[in-house]
Design a protein around this motif. Structure first.
Motif, short mmCIF file in Angstrom:
data_model
loop_
_atom_site.label_atom_id
_atom_site.label_comp_id
_atom_site.label_asym_id
_atom_site.label_seq_id
_atom_site.Cartn_x
_atom_site.Cartn_y
_atom_site.Cartn_z
N TYR A 1 -100.00 41.97 -68.50
CA TYR A 1 -100.57 40.82 -69.49
C TYR A 1 -99.74 40.30 -70.34
CZ TYR A 1 -103.53 39.09 -73.23
OH TYR A 1 -103.93 38.19 -74.03
N ALA A 2 -98.70 41.11 -70.93
CA ALA A 2 -97.74 40.49 -71.83
C ALA A 2 -96.80 39.51 -71.03
CB ALA A 2 -97.03 41.51 -72.24
N GLU A 3 -96.43 39.84 -69.89
CA GLU A 3 -95.43 39.04 -68.97
C GLU A 3 -96.36 37.77 -68.39
OE1 GLU A 3 -94.04 41.42 -66.07
OE2 GLU A 3 -92.53 42.20 -67.30
N ARG A 4 -97.63 37.76 -68.15
CA ARG A 4 -98.31 36.70 -67.60
C ARG A 4 -98.63 35.60 -69.04
NH1 ARG A 4 -102.91 39.14 -65.71
NH2 ARG A 4 -103.92 39.05 -67.66
N ASN A 5 -98.70 36.07 -70.00
CA ASN A 5 -98.84 35.16 -71.24
C ASN A 5 -97.60 34.88 -71.98
OD1 ASN A 5 -101.73 34.73 -71.24
ND2 ASN A 5 -101.99 36.81 -71.60
N ARG A 6 -96.41 35.41 -71.44
CA ARG A 6 -95.08 35.26 -71.94
C ARG A 6 -95.06 35.68 -73.34
NH1 ARG A 6 -95.92 29.57 -69.27
NH2 ARG A 6 -95.02 29.74 -67.23
N ILE A 7 -95.26 36.65 -73.50
CA ILE A 7 -95.13 37.38 -74.89
C ILE A 7 -94.20 38.38 -74.55
CG2 ILE A 7 -96.41 39.08 -76.43
CD1 ILE A 7 -99.10 38.20 -75.27
N LYS B 1 -102.42 37.17 -86.21
CA LYS B 1 -102.39 37.89 -84.91
C LYS B 1 -102.13 39.31 -85.15
CE LYS B 1 -100.22 33.93 -82.65
NZ LYS B 1 -98.48 33.61 -82.77
#
Length: 101
Positions: free
Chosen positions: A64-70, A48
């Protein structure tokens, strides 16, 4: 698997602002790098770490980070202080403390 969202600064080798307008999401290092004994290369098992995603806005990167739980941290860019200086200022009569010629 934490990520960092930032806007890259221009390098010392470039005079323009190319590749500094987009926001970048880059994953933090999870596995420490190791020294490969035969050739002396620095290697890592963390794949990664090679991933670098670009986004047009900070909000798009956060979404994007919140949607992919990052989990992420946002680093705000530091704007450079620009001084407007004329070449003729080097030869001003009332210049103090600096040798001119």
């Amino acid at each position: 698997m934490s990520a960092r969202i930032f806007k890259p600064a221009k390098t010392a080798m470039q005079s323009g602002r190319a590749r500094t307008q987009a926001w970048v999401l880059q994953f933090e290092q999870e596995v420490p790098r190791s020294l490969e004994p035969l050739m002396g290369y620095t290697s890592s098992a963390d794949m990664k770490q090679q991933l670098r995603l670009t986004f047009p806005t900070k909000e798009a990167a956060i979404e994007y980070a919140e949607r992919n739980r990052i989990p992420y941290t946002v680093s705000e860019p530091h704007e450079p202080k620009r001084r407007s200086v004329a070449y003729s200022d080097n030869f001003r009569y009332n210049r103090i403390g600096q040798w001119t010629h």
